[in-house]
Design an enzyme around this catalytic site. Structure first.
Site, PDB file in Angstrom:
ATOM      1  N   LYS A  24       0.582  -0.599  -0.187  1.00  0.00           N
ATOM      2  CA  LYS A  24      -0.105  -0.258  -0.054  1.00  0.00           C
ATOM      3  C   LYS A  24       1.073   0.758  -0.149  1.00  0.00           C
ATOM      4  O   LYS A  24       1.458   1.605   1.161  1.00  0.00           O
ATOM      5  CB  LYS A  24      -0.393  -0.139   1.253  1.00  0.00           C
TER       6      LYS A  24
HETATM    7  P1  FBP Z   1      -6.708   7.345   4.503  1.00  0.00           P
HETATM    8  O1  FBP Z   1      -7.438   6.856   2.266  1.00  0.00           O
HETATM    9  O2  FBP Z   1      -7.946   7.600   5.187  1.00  0.00           O
HETATM   10  O3  FBP Z   1      -4.930   8.039   4.288  1.00  0.00           O
HETATM   11  O4  FBP Z   1      -5.949   6.199   5.501  1.00  0.00           O
HETATM   12  C1  FBP Z   1      -5.377   4.824   4.985  1.00  0.00           C
HETATM   13  C2  FBP Z   1      -4.208   4.950   5.652  1.00  0.00           C
HETATM   14  O5  FBP Z   1      -3.051   4.010   5.345  1.00  0.00           O
HETATM   15  C3  FBP Z   1      -5.121   4.506   7.341  1.00  0.00           C
HETATM   16  O6  FBP Z   1      -4.696   2.972   7.673  1.00  0.00           O
HETATM   17  C4  FBP Z   1      -4.135   4.970   8.007  1.00  0.00           C
HETATM   18  O7  FBP Z   1      -5.024   5.154   9.637  1.00  0.00           O
HETATM   19  C5  FBP Z   1      -3.972   6.068   7.330  1.00  0.00           C
HETATM   20  O8  FBP Z   1      -3.944   6.374   6.592  1.00  0.00           O
HETATM   21  C6  FBP Z   1      -2.561   6.476   7.816  1.00  0.00           C
HETATM   22  O9  FBP Z   1      -2.297   8.013   7.449  1.00  0.00           O
HETATM   23  P2  FBP Z   1      -1.051   8.907   7.178  1.00  0.00           P
HETATM   24  O10 FBP Z   1       0.033   7.936   8.452  1.00  0.00           O
HETATM   25  O11 FBP Z   1      -0.708   9.113   5.884  1.00  0.00           O
HETATM   26  O12 FBP Z   1      -1.143  10.073   8.556  1.00  0.00           O
END
Ligand code: FBP
Length: 262
Positions: A176
């Site tokens: 991811k």
């Molecule tokens: P989003 O689509 O809301 O960005 O979620 C994906 C994700 O990877 C979540 O699993 C995680 O909580 C968040 O983004 C972490 O985002 P970041 O570390 O970029 O703040």
């Protein structure tokens, strides 16, 4: 490597992971746009949409709600950190693969902050989790997020290509990664990942057109799908928006056609 198409994460070789670990990663602030989303049941209900191939949550939410939602494939996130932590990027291992399997997980997820001063420790923790996941035949999704003191731009094309490659080298089935800004850069990341499937990370909420166009760009570049949180459940119409994402991801519909579903 676990053949992706045989996993519950795959629908016709594509994937839409709905992420809902934000209560830990970002805190209650992420629920403010749609306050009902602080109730995990609201998001589990959204995850029953056919487009969703798994819901990614932390252990506590899985313990409390997974038994009531057996039809929603469970992606148990093994590590995670709160936004209260102010140190160099790191992530506590909150759940073992053994316990994830006991909870009925269909897949497991693990964040690696490549480039952090804690990368070595995190990679060693990932090793243990990845090998245990192989033992249970659980697909392993890596949140491959280069980040840390030395990193100026965590979405630069070379950085995202490296993130995708790290996932392959360390044995993740799915990487991811954040969108590197263009279709060409995403193609580079997908090529670097080899047999590891690449899914685009959602990010903070954008307009319907902008988000669907970015997803379309990622899919056209060879990404397998999406792992998204806020861009779905921070909308007032998450089910309809999933209809639109379903069209773009699984039916390869043009963005204008998908927008008509909203
Ligand atoms: P989003 O689509 O809301 O960005 O979620 C994906 C994700 O990877 C979540 O699993 C995680 O909580 C968040 O983004 C972490 O985002 P970041 O570390 O970029 O703040």
């Amino acid at each position: 490597m676990r053949p992706f198409d045989d996993t519950p994460l795959s629908r016709d070789g594509k994937s839409l992971i709905l992420a809902y670990d934000h209560g830990l990663e970002h805190g209650p602030v992420d629920f403010e746009p749609v306050p009902e989303t602080r109730d995990p049941e609201v998001v589990w209900d959204i995850a029953t949409h056919d487009a969703v191939t798994s819901l990614a949550v932390q252990k506590g939410v899985a313990e409390a709600y997974a038994p009531s939602y057996e039809d929603v494939p469970l992606l148990l996130k093994l590590n995670g950190t709160s936004n209260l932590w102010m140190g160099e990027p790191d992530s506590a291992v909150n759940c073992t693969v053994d316990y994830a399997a006991e909870l009925g997980a269909d897949a497991v997820g693990f964040t690696l902050y490549g480039g952090s001063n804690n990368e070595i420790e995190m990679a060693e923790e990932f090793r243990d989790a990845q090998e245990a996941a192989r033992h249970y035949d659980l697909p392993m999704v890596m949140w491959s997020y280069p980040r840390g003191q030395g990193l100026k731009n965590d979405t630069a094309p070379d950085t995202i290509a490296y993130a995708a490659r790290q996932a392959l080298e360390l044995g993740a089935d799915v990487a991811k990664v954040k969108y590197p800004g263009s279709r060409e850069a995403m193609e580079q990341a997908v090529a670097m990942a080899g047999p590891t499937k690449v899914v685009m990370s959602g990010g903070s909420k954008t307009s319907d057109r902008d988000f669907l166009s970015t997803v379309k760009g990622a899919i056209d570049a060879g990404a397998t799908g999406l792992a998204v949180g806020r861009n779905v459940w921070q909308r007032e119409n998450p089910h309809q928006f999933l209809d639109a994402l379903e069209a773009v991801i699984y039916e390869e519909a043009p963005v204008d056609d998908a927008l008509e579903l909203l």
